[in-house]
Design an enzyme around this catalytic site. Structure first.
Site, PDB file in Angstrom:
ATOM      1  N   GLY A 190       0.830  -1.218   0.000  1.00  0.00           N
ATOM      2  CA  GLY A 190       0.000   0.000   0.000  1.00  0.00           C
ATOM      3  C   GLY A 190       0.852   1.250   0.000  1.00  0.00           C
ATOM      4  O   GLY A 190       0.542   2.231   0.678  1.00  0.00           O
ATOM      5  N   ARG A 195       0.235   5.691  -1.843  1.00  0.00           N
ATOM      6  CA  ARG A 195      -0.291   6.967  -1.319  1.00  0.00           C
ATOM      7  C   ARG A 195      -0.443   6.868   0.199  1.00  0.00           C
ATOM      8  O   ARG A 195      -0.210   5.809   0.789  1.00  0.00           O
ATOM      9  CB  ARG A 195      -1.625   7.333  -1.969  1.00  0.00           C
ATOM     10  CG  ARG A 195      -2.674   6.250  -1.906  1.00  0.00           C
ATOM     11  CD  ARG A 195      -3.832   6.588  -2.863  1.00  0.00           C
ATOM     12  NE  ARG A 195      -4.477   5.396  -3.353  1.00  0.00           N
ATOM     13  CZ  ARG A 195      -5.505   4.787  -2.767  1.00  0.00           C
ATOM     14  NH1 ARG A 195      -6.029   5.284  -1.672  1.00  0.00           N
ATOM     15  NH2 ARG A 195      -6.029   3.692  -3.279  1.00  0.00           N
ATOM     16  N   VAL A 214      -2.646  -7.966  -2.441  1.00  0.00           N
ATOM     17  CA  VAL A 214      -2.034  -8.626  -1.280  1.00  0.00           C
ATOM     18  C   VAL A 214      -2.888  -9.739  -0.691  1.00  0.00           C
ATOM     19  O   VAL A 214      -2.412 -10.508   0.140  1.00  0.00           O
ATOM     20  CB  VAL A 214      -1.675  -7.600  -0.180  1.00  0.00           C
ATOM     21  CG1 VAL A 214      -0.479  -6.762  -0.577  1.00  0.00           C
ATOM     22  CG2 VAL A 214      -2.871  -6.727   0.182  1.00  0.00           C
ATOM     23  N   TYR A 259     -14.426  -3.724   9.205  1.00  0.00           N
ATOM     24  CA  TYR A 259     -13.132  -3.032   9.324  1.00  0.00           C
ATOM     25  C   TYR A 259     -12.561  -3.220  10.734  1.00  0.00           C
ATOM     26  O   TYR A 259     -11.407  -3.596  10.901  1.00  0.00           O
ATOM     27  CB  TYR A 259     -13.306  -1.546   8.990  1.00  0.00           C
ATOM     28  CG  TYR A 259     -12.012  -0.747   9.022  1.00  0.00           C
ATOM     29  CD1 TYR A 259     -11.016  -0.985   8.076  1.00  0.00           C
ATOM     30  CD2 TYR A 259     -11.791   0.241   9.973  1.00  0.00           C
ATOM     31  CE1 TYR A 259      -9.823  -0.262   8.090  1.00  0.00           C
ATOM     32  CE2 TYR A 259     -10.611   0.971   9.998  1.00  0.00           C
ATOM     33  CZ  TYR A 259      -9.628   0.721   9.061  1.00  0.00           C
ATOM     34  OH  TYR A 259      -8.444   1.437   9.069  1.00  0.00           O
TER      35      TYR A 259
HETATM   36  P1  NDP Z   1      -5.266   4.887   1.456  1.00  0.00           P
HETATM   37  O1  NDP Z   1      -6.639   4.501   1.026  1.00  0.00           O
HETATM   38  O2  NDP Z   1      -4.847   6.295   1.281  1.00  0.00           O
HETATM   39  O3  NDP Z   1      -4.188   3.929   0.712  1.00  0.00           O
HETATM   40  C1  NDP Z   1      -4.427   2.559   0.662  1.00  0.00           C
HETATM   41  C2  NDP Z   1      -3.230   1.857   0.062  1.00  0.00           C
HETATM   42  O4  NDP Z   1      -3.493   0.430   0.081  1.00  0.00           O
HETATM   43  C3  NDP Z   1      -2.992   2.226  -1.389  1.00  0.00           C
HETATM   44  O5  NDP Z   1      -1.603   2.226  -1.622  1.00  0.00           O
HETATM   45  C4  NDP Z   1      -3.640   1.086  -2.169  1.00  0.00           C
HETATM   46  O6  NDP Z   1      -3.018   0.832  -3.425  1.00  0.00           O
HETATM   47  C5  NDP Z   1      -3.350  -0.083  -1.240  1.00  0.00           C
HETATM   48  N1  NDP Z   1      -4.279  -1.195  -1.436  1.00  0.00           N
HETATM   49  C6  NDP Z   1      -5.620  -1.204  -1.269  1.00  0.00           C
HETATM   50  N2  NDP Z   1      -6.111  -2.426  -1.570  1.00  0.00           N
HETATM   51  C7  NDP Z   1      -5.059  -3.202  -1.917  1.00  0.00           C
HETATM   52  C8  NDP Z   1      -4.916  -4.547  -2.346  1.00  0.00           C
HETATM   53  N3  NDP Z   1      -5.966  -5.366  -2.481  1.00  0.00           N
HETATM   54  N4  NDP Z   1      -3.672  -5.005  -2.626  1.00  0.00           N
HETATM   55  C9  NDP Z   1      -2.591  -4.193  -2.528  1.00  0.00           C
HETATM   56  N5  NDP Z   1      -2.659  -2.902  -2.128  1.00  0.00           N
HETATM   57  C10 NDP Z   1      -3.885  -2.413  -1.836  1.00  0.00           C
HETATM   58  O7  NDP Z   1      -5.140   4.421   2.978  1.00  0.00           O
HETATM   59  P2  NDP Z   1      -4.361   5.042   4.243  1.00  0.00           P
HETATM   60  O8  NDP Z   1      -3.014   5.479   3.836  1.00  0.00           O
HETATM   61  O9  NDP Z   1      -5.259   5.982   4.940  1.00  0.00           O
HETATM   62  O10 NDP Z   1      -4.267   3.742   5.166  1.00  0.00           O
HETATM   63  C11 NDP Z   1      -3.157   2.863   5.132  1.00  0.00           C
HETATM   64  C12 NDP Z   1      -3.332   1.817   6.228  1.00  0.00           C
HETATM   65  O11 NDP Z   1      -3.470   2.456   7.486  1.00  0.00           O
HETATM   66  C13 NDP Z   1      -4.581   0.938   6.051  1.00  0.00           C
HETATM   67  O12 NDP Z   1      -4.302  -0.386   6.482  1.00  0.00           O
HETATM   68  C14 NDP Z   1      -5.578   1.591   7.000  1.00  0.00           C
HETATM   69  O13 NDP Z   1      -6.562   0.696   7.429  1.00  0.00           O
HETATM   70  C15 NDP Z   1      -4.647   2.010   8.122  1.00  0.00           C
HETATM   71  N6  NDP Z   1      -5.190   3.067   8.952  1.00  0.00           N
HETATM   72  C16 NDP Z   1      -5.499   4.290   8.422  1.00  0.00           C
HETATM   73  C17 NDP Z   1      -6.000   5.289   9.228  1.00  0.00           C
HETATM   74  C18 NDP Z   1      -6.332   6.650   8.714  1.00  0.00           C
HETATM   75  O14 NDP Z   1      -6.918   7.441   9.466  1.00  0.00           O
HETATM   76  N7  NDP Z   1      -6.004   7.002   7.481  1.00  0.00           N
HETATM   77  C19 NDP Z   1      -6.255   5.062  10.657  1.00  0.00           C
HETATM   78  C20 NDP Z   1      -5.883   3.748  11.114  1.00  0.00           C
HETATM   79  C21 NDP Z   1      -5.368   2.801  10.284  1.00  0.00           C
HETATM   80  P3  NDP Z   1      -3.636   1.365  -4.830  1.00  0.00           P
HETATM   81  O15 NDP Z   1      -3.144   2.774  -5.006  1.00  0.00           O
HETATM   82  O16 NDP Z   1      -3.078   0.456  -5.868  1.00  0.00           O
HETATM   83  O17 NDP Z   1      -5.136   1.289  -4.719  1.00  0.00           O
END
Ligand code: NDP
Length: 257
Positions: A15, A18, A66, A158
């Site tokens: 991930g 971004r 993933v 979630y």
């Molecule tokens: P974003 O939605 O901004 O980014 C998500 C990332 O995960 C992207 O790089 C996306 O890649 C990738 N991704 C999504 N689905 C898949 C998949 N099936 N296989 C591979 N890669 C995948 O999320 P955040 O940066 O906000 O969050 C990152 C992590 O932190 C997550 O696990 C989230 O649950 C956790 N988190 C976030 C919080 C928040 O407030 N933002 C709070 C607590 C936890 P692509 O660009 O290719 O879609």
């Protein structure tokens, strides 16, 4: 300038295209690690790789869903071939698609459990196999969430997937200590990323109310989480395993009105 405490280390961040994962990939590269940046498609991680390379770092972009076991196996083999055995794995990829319990679909449940939780098993297994074979130990950091401990309505799938990530951390930590592999969880509070902006835009999250309820009166930044990852990955955290670090501006501690 960041100290090059991770010189010679190979890191893999899922991930990484971004948000939090992008910030973590850049921070690890700034600390000297060579970084494999994973997103659903390689081109999604091209920008972060270019940013790292522009600063003189080493990074590669790979596409991998993933939750898909054979894709994960192929991706880790490719990273080992290109950079070497993984020393640091950050399981960060995740989705959040709230649905009320009474309307929740089986697809919604499966997507959260597969992308947020099953992926942690698949990627950790692949990484720890490489760490064990290389014999240098290693570090796995799972990005959980404070909602793995705190119940938030409309987010059963979630919250449950993130609670699983936290407990998987403990099981993997006690099982893999004998390989000198440390496994820890970082549980962010609310961090301003596209995920949060989208939830707010869809009316599924009240940003101002969240800031008001947080003792620090703000959402966190990607850099707040990246700094915690750098600490957990550093030799200074050598006795830390099986732990969860909440980085949430006081959200979880707060129990008043
Ligand atoms: P974003 O939605 O901004 O980014 C998500 C990332 O995960 C992207 O790089 C996306 O890649 C990738 N991704 C999504 N689905 C898949 C998949 N099936 N296989 C591979 N890669 C995948 O999320 P955040 O940066 O906000 O969050 C990152 C992590 O932190 C997550 O696990 C989230 O649950 C956790 N988190 C976030 C919080 C928040 O407030 N933002 C709070 C607590 C936890 P692509 O660009 O290719 O879609």
């Amino acid at each position: 300038m960041t100290a090059k405490t991770l010189n010679g280390k190979i890191a893999l961040v899922t991930g990484a295209s971004r948000g939090i994962g992008k910030g973590i990939a850049i921070a690890l590269a700034n600390a000297g690690a060579q970084v494999a940046c994973i997103a659903t498609k390689a081109e999604n991680a091209a920008e972060v790789v270019a940013m790292i390379q522009a600063e003189g770092g080493v990074a590669i972009a790979l596409g991998c869903k993933v939750e898909n076991g054979s894709a994960v196996t192929a991706t880790f083999a490719e990273v080992e071939k290109e950079l070497g055995a993984v020393d640091i794995l950050v399981n960060n990829a995740g989705i959040s698609q709230p649905q009320p319990l009474l309307k929740m679909t089986e697809e919604n449940w499966n997507a959260h459990m597969d992308i947020n939780a099953k992926s942690v098993f698949l990627c950790s297994q692949a990484a720890i196999r490489q760490m064990k074979a290389a014999g240098n130990g290693g570090c796995v950091i799972n990005i959980g969430s404070i909602v793995g401990q705190n119940a938030i309505p409309q987010t059963l799938s979630y919250c449950t997937s993130k609670a699983a990530v936290e407990h998987m951390t403990r099981v993997m930590a006690v099982e893999c200590a004998k390989y000198k592999v440390r496994v820890n969880c970082i549980a962010p509070g609310y961090i301003r990323t596209e995920m949060i902006e989208q939830l707010a835009a869809d009316g599924k999250l009240a940003a101002e109310a969240i800031e008001k309820r947080t003792p620090q009166r703000r959402m966190g930044s990607v850099d707040d989480i990246a700094a915690a990852v750098l600490f957990v990955a550093s030799p200074g955290a050598g006795f830390m395993t099986g732990a969860t670090l909440n980085i949430d501006g006081g959200w979880t501690a707060y129990g008043y009105l």
